[in-house]
Design an enzyme around this catalytic site. Structure first.
Site, PDB file in Angstrom:
ATOM      1  N   GLY A   1      -2.501  -5.786  -4.845  1.00  0.00           N
ATOM      2  CA  GLY A   1      -2.129  -4.376  -4.777  1.00  0.00           C
ATOM      3  C   GLY A   1      -0.843  -4.301  -4.003  1.00  0.00           C
ATOM      4  N   HIS A   2       0.262  -4.061  -4.687  1.00  0.00           N
ATOM      5  CA  HIS A   2       1.577  -4.054  -4.056  1.00  0.00           C
ATOM      6  C   HIS A   2       2.127  -2.633  -4.052  1.00  0.00           C
ATOM      7  CE1 HIS A   2       2.048  -8.594  -5.234  1.00  0.00           C
ATOM      8  NE2 HIS A   2       1.073  -8.363  -4.390  1.00  0.00           N
TER       9      HIS A   2
ATOM     10  N   ASP B   1      -1.366  -8.497   1.700  1.00  0.00           N
ATOM     11  CA  ASP B   1      -1.031  -7.138   2.135  1.00  0.00           C
ATOM     12  C   ASP B   1       0.002  -7.093   3.257  1.00  0.00           C
ATOM     13  OD1 ASP B   1      -2.933  -6.233   0.303  1.00  0.00           O
ATOM     14  OD2 ASP B   1      -4.534  -6.308   1.791  1.00  0.00           O
TER      15      ASP B   1
ATOM     16  N   LYS C   1       4.629  -7.304   0.758  1.00  0.00           N
ATOM     17  CA  LYS C   1       5.476  -8.057  -0.188  1.00  0.00           C
ATOM     18  C   LYS C   1       6.111  -7.127  -1.210  1.00  0.00           C
ATOM     19  CE  LYS C   1       1.847 -10.434  -1.320  1.00  0.00           C
ATOM     20  NZ  LYS C   1       0.879  -9.959  -0.327  1.00  0.00           N
TER      21      LYS C   1
ATOM     22  N   GLN D   1      -1.127 -12.144  -3.002  1.00  0.00           N
ATOM     23  CA  GLN D   1      -2.014 -12.645  -1.950  1.00  0.00           C
ATOM     24  C   GLN D   1      -1.192 -13.267  -0.806  1.00  0.00           C
ATOM     25  OE1 GLN D   1      -3.135 -13.585  -5.483  1.00  0.00           O
ATOM     26  NE2 GLN D   1      -3.893 -11.524  -5.275  1.00  0.00           N
TER      27      GLN D   1
HETATM   28  P1  GDP Z   1       1.476  -6.262  -0.379  1.00  0.00           P
HETATM   29  O1  GDP Z   1       0.169  -6.505  -1.061  1.00  0.00           O
HETATM   30  O2  GDP Z   1       1.917  -7.439   0.418  1.00  0.00           O
HETATM   31  O3  GDP Z   1       2.552  -5.788  -1.309  1.00  0.00           O
HETATM   32  O4  GDP Z   1       1.207  -5.103   0.679  1.00  0.00           O
HETATM   33  P2  GDP Z   1       0.405  -3.734   0.419  1.00  0.00           P
HETATM   34  O5  GDP Z   1       1.252  -2.828  -0.381  1.00  0.00           O
HETATM   35  O6  GDP Z   1      -0.967  -4.008  -0.073  1.00  0.00           O
HETATM   36  O7  GDP Z   1       0.219  -3.226   1.907  1.00  0.00           O
HETATM   37  C1  GDP Z   1       1.298  -2.971   2.753  1.00  0.00           C
HETATM   38  C2  GDP Z   1       1.255  -1.503   3.183  1.00  0.00           C
HETATM   39  O8  GDP Z   1       2.148  -1.318   4.261  1.00  0.00           O
HETATM   40  C3  GDP Z   1       1.716  -0.544   2.113  1.00  0.00           C
HETATM   41  O9  GDP Z   1       1.010   0.662   2.254  1.00  0.00           O
HETATM   42  C4  GDP Z   1       3.204  -0.338   2.426  1.00  0.00           C
HETATM   43  O10 GDP Z   1       3.715   0.895   1.964  1.00  0.00           O
HETATM   44  C5  GDP Z   1       3.165  -0.374   3.922  1.00  0.00           C
HETATM   45  N1  GDP Z   1       4.385  -0.891   4.589  1.00  0.00           N
HETATM   46  C6  GDP Z   1       5.185  -1.919   4.215  1.00  0.00           C
HETATM   47  N2  GDP Z   1       6.125  -2.146   5.160  1.00  0.00           N
HETATM   48  C7  GDP Z   1       5.905  -1.243   6.146  1.00  0.00           C
HETATM   49  C8  GDP Z   1       6.523  -1.005   7.419  1.00  0.00           C
HETATM   50  O11 GDP Z   1       7.452  -1.691   7.845  1.00  0.00           O
HETATM   51  N3  GDP Z   1       5.987   0.006   8.163  1.00  0.00           N
HETATM   52  C9  GDP Z   1       4.932   0.768   7.736  1.00  0.00           C
HETATM   53  N4  GDP Z   1       4.474   1.731   8.528  1.00  0.00           N
HETATM   54  N5  GDP Z   1       4.340   0.554   6.548  1.00  0.00           N
HETATM   55  C10 GDP Z   1       4.810  -0.444   5.772  1.00  0.00           C
HETATM   56  P1  IMO Z   2      -2.014  -8.730  -2.324  1.00  0.00           P
HETATM   57  O1  IMO Z   2      -1.164  -9.374  -3.374  1.00  0.00           O
HETATM   58  C1  IMO Z   2      -5.457  -9.016   0.360  1.00  0.00           C
HETATM   59  C2  IMO Z   2      -8.881 -11.370  -1.051  1.00  0.00           C
HETATM   60  C3  IMO Z   2     -10.165 -10.605  -1.311  1.00  0.00           C
HETATM   61  C4  IMO Z   2     -11.177 -11.666  -0.928  1.00  0.00           C
HETATM   62  C5  IMO Z   2     -10.524 -12.947  -1.459  1.00  0.00           C
HETATM   63  C6  IMO Z   2     -11.015 -13.367  -2.838  1.00  0.00           C
HETATM   64  O2  IMO Z   2      -2.119  -7.257  -2.407  1.00  0.00           O
HETATM   65  O3  IMO Z   2      -1.610  -9.221  -0.963  1.00  0.00           O
HETATM   66  P2  IMO Z   2     -10.533 -12.443  -5.284  1.00  0.00           P
HETATM   67  O4  IMO Z   2     -10.832 -11.111  -5.906  1.00  0.00           O
HETATM   68  O5  IMO Z   2      -9.107 -12.814  -5.307  1.00  0.00           O
HETATM   69  O6  IMO Z   2     -11.418 -13.537  -5.815  1.00  0.00           O
HETATM   70  O7  IMO Z   2     -10.974 -12.269  -3.736  1.00  0.00           O
HETATM   71  O8  IMO Z   2      -9.146 -12.681  -1.535  1.00  0.00           O
HETATM   72  N1  IMO Z   2      -7.691 -10.868  -1.779  1.00  0.00           N
HETATM   73  C7  IMO Z   2      -6.713 -10.148  -1.186  1.00  0.00           C
HETATM   74  N2  IMO Z   2      -6.598  -9.674   0.074  1.00  0.00           N
HETATM   75  N3  IMO Z   2      -4.463  -8.809  -0.523  1.00  0.00           N
HETATM   76  C8  IMO Z   2      -4.549  -9.307  -1.779  1.00  0.00           C
HETATM   77  O9  IMO Z   2      -3.511  -9.266  -2.645  1.00  0.00           O
HETATM   78  C9  IMO Z   2      -5.729  -9.974  -2.180  1.00  0.00           C
HETATM   79  N4  IMO Z   2      -6.143 -10.546  -3.330  1.00  0.00           N
HETATM   80  C10 IMO Z   2      -7.339 -11.100  -3.062  1.00  0.00           C
HETATM   81  O10 IMO Z   2     -10.247  -9.473  -0.479  1.00  0.00           O
HETATM   82  O11 IMO Z   2     -11.267 -11.783   0.462  1.00  0.00           O
HETATM   83 MG    MG Z   3      -1.727  -5.654  -1.225  1.00  0.00          MG
END
Ligand code: GDP
Ligand code: IMO
Ligand code: MG
Length: 424
Positions: free
Chosen positions: A40-41, A13, A16, A223
């Site tokens: 979850g991207h 999270d 990416k 991840q």
């Molecule tokens: P990922 O799994 O690495 O793709 O990240 P996620 O999408 O799960 O979580 C990142 C969250 O931060 C999302 O809600 C993005 O929209 C938000 N985000 C990404 N970059 C920034 C930033 O520079 N500032 C803020 N405020 N939000 C950001």
């Molecule tokens: P993105 O790509 C954050 C975490 C779960 C748990 C552990 C194992 O959005 O960054 P799993 O279901 O994979 O067996 O769970 O890994 N986990 C993540 N945490 N971002 C993710 O993906 C994750 N994918 C798995 O919360 O701790």
């Molecule tokens: Mg994510």
């Protein structure tokens, strides 16, 4: 044309999805190599928010080919729902291709993920309960079903009967739960196979050909480094290899074909699920960052644990991924805090000071962080459009992260939109 890998350097999270979406505008191909719909991207595009799980984050550009490599575990029901959802919003998924070697997340994987977590109780991992671990278990045990099986109805039915019986025995006899209706699964999943068959293609060959043709290829990590099965905080990890090396086996290319490795980090740290987290914040500062940064899971909605930036983790990530540069997101979230802390070393339970991330859970659990304090910033930075416009204290914070990691920071995020990314 250089090939680039994008990896998370923390516990996932890191943003990416945003970075991939930005880099995809200059790419021809975007490839996922591991994980499944545990990811979850989030991509913000023209005010619209897209939450992607299995679909590569290049999908919003119709000219970009999106590939899912053999190292990904594919839940066909989830993938088809994602395709349908995107198409309903006018996003074409025509350019998606999936490697026939990729394993299928079956209903028993989801059921067993949940049953195992419930049985573990306080020792649970805190998985996403999407069946990811059980699917990779079957892959390693060599009883898994692959996309090539799913798209071959006769073979698929035979395999479901054999494997499904074993799984039902475990569900009933170990967990005392209800067995699954295998005939119904065959019927439902054969339909999914029919719909996914046109998307199958050897992704290793497709990527090789693209590289030979001088195309720009981007590998999208899911991840993060500390969730890596070998190099993360085992056992509180996922069951795949989110580090850059995972791209080679998860796509089917050799390491000499990778030119750049970009690590994505937040300006602080977050984690979902259980497991040790040395710089975790409890109380007011933690709540401030969670609320200001909307730190709730993209797919599961779970509140994320939050903490200060950890340079011990960053140095570990620089080494195990061979990072060539860094993108630091969410600097804007820290606005308003009087002091920012960066962990530069740990003190072990016996008082020893360490600067390398410890390999065992027990060692890590006893560690307390040593912090360097830096002045915070009060200015709203979300409208800054160049690094030079940032307040001095922001520049100092970024310079310090560069200094302690030895890795150049080439992008800084000041908001979730494409335009809120400062490139250096
Ligand atoms: P990922 O799994 O690495 O793709 O990240 P996620 O999408 O799960 O979580 C990142 C969250 O931060 C999302 O809600 C993005 O929209 C938000 N985000 C990404 N970059 C920034 C930033 O520079 N500032 C803020 N405020 N939000 C950001
Ligand atoms: P993105 O790509 C954050 C975490 C779960 C748990 C552990 C194992 O959005 O960054 P799993 O279901 O994979 O067996 O769970 O890994 N986990 C993540 N945490 N971002 C993710 O993906 C994750 N994918 C798995 O919360 O701790
Ligand atoms: Mg994510």
């Amino acid at each position: 044309m250089p090939t680039k890998v994008v990896v998370g350097v923390q516990w996932g999270d890191e943003g990416k999805g945003k970075i991939i979406d930005i880099l995809a505008s200059r790419s021809d191909v975007v490839v996922r190599s591991q994980g499944g719909n545990n990811a979850g991207h989030t991509v913000n595009c023209n005010g619209e928010v897209y939450k992607l799980a299995l679909m590569p984050s290049g999908v919003l550009y119709p000219q970009v080919r999106c590939l899912i490599g053999s190292g990904v575990v594919v839940d066909p029901k989830a993938l088809l729902a994602e395709i349908d959802g995107l198409q309903a919003r006018g996003v074409t998924c025509e350019h998606l291709r999936i490697d026939p070697r990729a394993h299928v997340v079956m209903p028993w994987h989801r059921v067993l993920d949940g049953l195992s977590e419930d049985k573990l109780g306080d020792s649970k991992i805190g998985t996403t309960r999407r069946g990811i671990g059980p699917c990779y278990m079957d892959k390693a045990e060599r009883t898994g079903l692959r996309l090539s099986d799913l798209c071959n109805p006769k073979l698929f039915a035979e395999k479901v009967k054999v494997v499904g019986q074993l799984k039902n025995a475990v569900i009933e006899k170990v967990y005392g739960s209800q067995p699954l209706d295998l005939e119904a699964i065959i019927e439902e999943y054969t339909q999914y196979g029919r719909r996914l068959a046109p998307y199958l293609e050897d992704v290793s060959v497709a990527v090789w050909n693209a590289i030979q043709e001088g195309k720009e290829v981007l590998f999208e990590g899911a991840q993060g480094t500390l969730l890596d099965l070998d190099l993360g905080t085992y056992p509180y990890v996922t069951s795949s290899h989110p580090v850059s090396g995972g791209v080679c086996t998860g796509v089917g290319i050799g390491p000499t074909l990778i030119d750049e490795v970009i690590g994505v980090s937040k300006a602080y740290t977050t984690r979902v699920g259980e497991g040790p987290f040395p710089t975790e914040l409890f109380g007011e500062v933690g709540d401030f960052i969670r609320e200001k940064g909307h730190e709730y899971g993209t797919n599961t909605g779970r509140p994320r644990r939050v903490g200060w930036f950890d340079a011990v983790i960053l140095r570990h990530a620089v080494r195990v991924n061979g990072l060539t540069s860094l993108a630091v997101n969410k600097l804007d979230t820290l606005q308003g805090l009087p002091v920012l802390k960066v962990c530069t070393a740990y003190r072990k339970a016996d008082g020893t000071r360490i600067t390398d991330f410890p390999p065992s859970y027990e060692e890590l659990e006893g560690c307390t962080p040593e912090y360097v304090e830096m002045p915070g910033f009060q200015e709203d930075i979300s409208n800054c459009r160049s690094f030079e416009e940032l307040p001095e204290n922001c520049k100092k914070y970024i310079a310090f992260l560069e200094e302690v990691s030895g890795c150049p920071i080439r992008m800084v995020g000041v908001g979730p939109a494409r335009s809120q990314n400062l490139e250096r």
